[in-house]
Design a protein around this motif. Structure first.
Motif, short mmCIF file in Angstrom:
data_model
loop_
_atom_site.label_atom_id
_atom_site.label_comp_id
_atom_site.label_asym_id
_atom_site.label_seq_id
_atom_site.Cartn_x
_atom_site.Cartn_y
_atom_site.Cartn_z
N CYS A 1 0.82 -1.21 0.00
CA CYS A 1 0.00 0.00 0.00
C CYS A 1 0.86 1.26 0.00
CB CYS A 1 -0.93 -0.01 1.21
SG CYS A 1 -2.11 -1.36 1.18
N ARG A 2 2.12 1.12 -0.31
CA ARG A 2 3.00 2.27 -0.38
C ARG A 2 4.07 2.02 -1.44
NH1 ARG A 2 5.58 1.29 5.58
NH2 ARG A 2 5.31 -0.92 5.47
N ALA A 3 4.61 3.10 -1.94
CA ALA A 3 5.66 3.01 -2.95
C ALA A 3 7.02 3.14 -2.29
CB ALA A 3 5.49 4.12 -3.99
N LYS A 4 7.94 2.28 -2.63
CA LYS A 4 9.32 2.35 -2.15
C LYS A 4 10.21 2.42 -3.38
CE LYS A 4 12.58 -0.21 0.77
NZ LYS A 4 12.75 -1.43 1.55
N LEU A 5 10.78 3.58 -3.62
CA LEU A 5 11.57 3.80 -4.82
C LEU A 5 13.06 3.67 -4.51
CD1 LEU A 5 9.66 6.90 -6.20
CD2 LEU A 5 9.31 4.49 -6.78
N VAL A 6 13.78 3.01 -5.39
CA VAL A 6 15.21 2.82 -5.26
C VAL A 6 15.92 4.11 -5.66
CG1 VAL A 6 17.18 1.45 -6.06
CG2 VAL A 6 14.92 0.41 -5.90
N VAL A 7 16.99 4.45 -4.94
CA VAL A 7 17.79 5.63 -5.27
C VAL A 7 19.24 5.18 -5.47
CG1 VAL A 7 18.56 7.90 -4.51
CG2 VAL A 7 16.29 7.08 -3.87
N ARG A 8 19.80 5.48 -6.62
CA ARG A 8 21.19 5.16 -6.92
C ARG A 8 21.76 6.28 -7.79
NH1 ARG A 8 19.70 1.92 -3.79
NH2 ARG A 8 20.15 -0.29 -3.66
N GLY A 9 22.98 6.15 -8.24
CA GLY A 9 23.61 7.13 -9.10
C GLY A 9 24.49 8.07 -8.32
N ILE B 1 16.21 7.41 -9.75
CA ILE B 1 15.15 7.10 -8.80
C ILE B 1 14.08 6.34 -9.55
CG2 ILE B 1 13.39 8.04 -7.27
CD1 ILE B 1 15.12 10.53 -7.02
N GLY B 2 13.73 5.17 -9.04
CA GLY B 2 12.72 4.38 -9.74
C GLY B 2 12.51 3.03 -9.09
N LEU B 3 12.15 2.07 -9.90
CA LEU B 3 11.88 0.70 -9.46
C LEU B 3 12.88 -0.23 -10.13
CD1 LEU B 3 8.03 0.79 -9.95
CD2 LEU B 3 9.27 1.00 -7.79
N TYR B 4 13.15 -1.36 -9.46
CA TYR B 4 13.99 -2.37 -10.10
C TYR B 4 13.22 -3.00 -11.26
CZ TYR B 4 17.22 -2.48 -6.11
OH TYR B 4 18.14 -2.16 -5.15
N GLN B 5 13.93 -3.22 -12.37
CA GLN B 5 13.34 -3.97 -13.47
C GLN B 5 13.14 -5.40 -12.97
OE1 GLN B 5 15.79 -3.94 -16.95
NE2 GLN B 5 14.19 -4.79 -18.25
N GLU B 6 12.05 -6.00 -13.34
CA GLU B 6 11.68 -7.32 -12.83
C GLU B 6 12.83 -8.32 -12.94
OE1 GLU B 6 8.25 -10.74 -13.48
OE2 GLU B 6 8.12 -8.87 -14.57
N GLY B 7 13.15 -8.96 -11.82
CA GLY B 7 14.17 -9.99 -11.78
C GLY B 7 15.60 -9.48 -11.80
N THR B 8 15.80 -8.16 -11.66
CA THR B 8 17.15 -7.59 -11.72
C THR B 8 17.33 -6.53 -10.63
OG1 THR B 8 16.70 -5.65 -13.11
CG2 THR B 8 16.99 -7.75 -14.26
N HIS B 9 18.53 -5.97 -10.58
CA HIS B 9 18.78 -4.77 -9.78
C HIS B 9 19.06 -3.60 -10.71
CE1 HIS B 9 19.56 -6.06 -5.37
NE2 HIS B 9 18.45 -6.53 -5.83
N ASP B 10 18.57 -3.67 -11.94
CA ASP B 10 18.64 -2.56 -12.89
C ASP B 10 17.47 -1.63 -12.61
OD1 ASP B 10 20.81 -3.81 -14.11
OD2 ASP B 10 19.54 -4.82 -15.58
N ILE B 11 17.74 -0.33 -12.52
CA ILE B 11 16.70 0.64 -12.16
C ILE B 11 16.03 1.18 -13.41
CG2 ILE B 11 16.23 2.85 -11.05
CD1 ILE B 11 18.65 2.28 -9.25
N VAL B 12 14.69 1.15 -13.40
CA VAL B 12 13.90 1.84 -14.41
C VAL B 12 13.69 3.24 -13.84
CG1 VAL B 12 11.73 1.90 -15.67
CG2 VAL B 12 12.79 -0.31 -15.12
N ASP B 13 14.35 4.23 -14.42
CA ASP B 13 14.46 5.57 -13.86
C ASP B 13 13.18 6.38 -14.01
OD1 ASP B 13 15.84 7.75 -12.69
OD2 ASP B 13 16.29 8.57 -14.68
N ILE B 14 12.88 7.16 -12.96
CA ILE B 14 11.86 8.20 -13.01
C ILE B 14 12.65 9.50 -13.05
CG2 ILE B 14 9.95 9.32 -11.82
CD1 ILE B 14 9.47 6.60 -10.41
N PRO B 15 12.71 10.19 -14.19
CA PRO B 15 13.61 11.34 -14.34
C PRO B 15 13.13 12.61 -13.63
CG PRO B 15 12.33 11.04 -16.32
CD PRO B 15 11.98 9.88 -15.40
N MET B 16 14.00 13.59 -13.62
CA MET B 16 13.70 14.96 -13.20
C MET B 16 13.60 15.16 -11.69
SD MET B 16 13.73 16.56 -16.06
CE MET B 16 13.01 18.15 -15.68
#
Length: 64
Positions: free
Chosen positions: A7-15, A22-37
């Motif tokens: 019931c909450r969003a937990k976004l990964v922060v790297r870089g 800032i975004g979510l891990y791509q399914e099955g990986t630790h690659d981040i799908v970025d939310i820009p800006m």
């Protein structure tokens, strides 16, 4: 009411503070799908988490 659902969003922060990811891990990986800006991290020069070194101040962002 849904059960056993997040019931909450937990976004990964790297870089880097200059180029944060800032975004979510791509399914099955630790690659981040970025939310820009995200400018706040760059403006405040927050030290981001480094997964290889285990260092940094910001690892996740969560909204309740």
């Amino acid at each position: 009411m849904p059960w056993e659902w997040r019931c909450r969003a937990k976004l990964v922060v790297r870089g880097t503070p200059e180029n944060p990811l800032i975004g979510l891990y791509q399914e099955g990986t630790h690659d981040i799908v970025d939310i820009p800006m995200c400018r706040g991290i760059s403006k405040l020069k927050v030290e981001l988490y480094d997964e290889e070194l285990g260092t940094g101040d910001l690892r996740y962002v969560q909204d309740n």
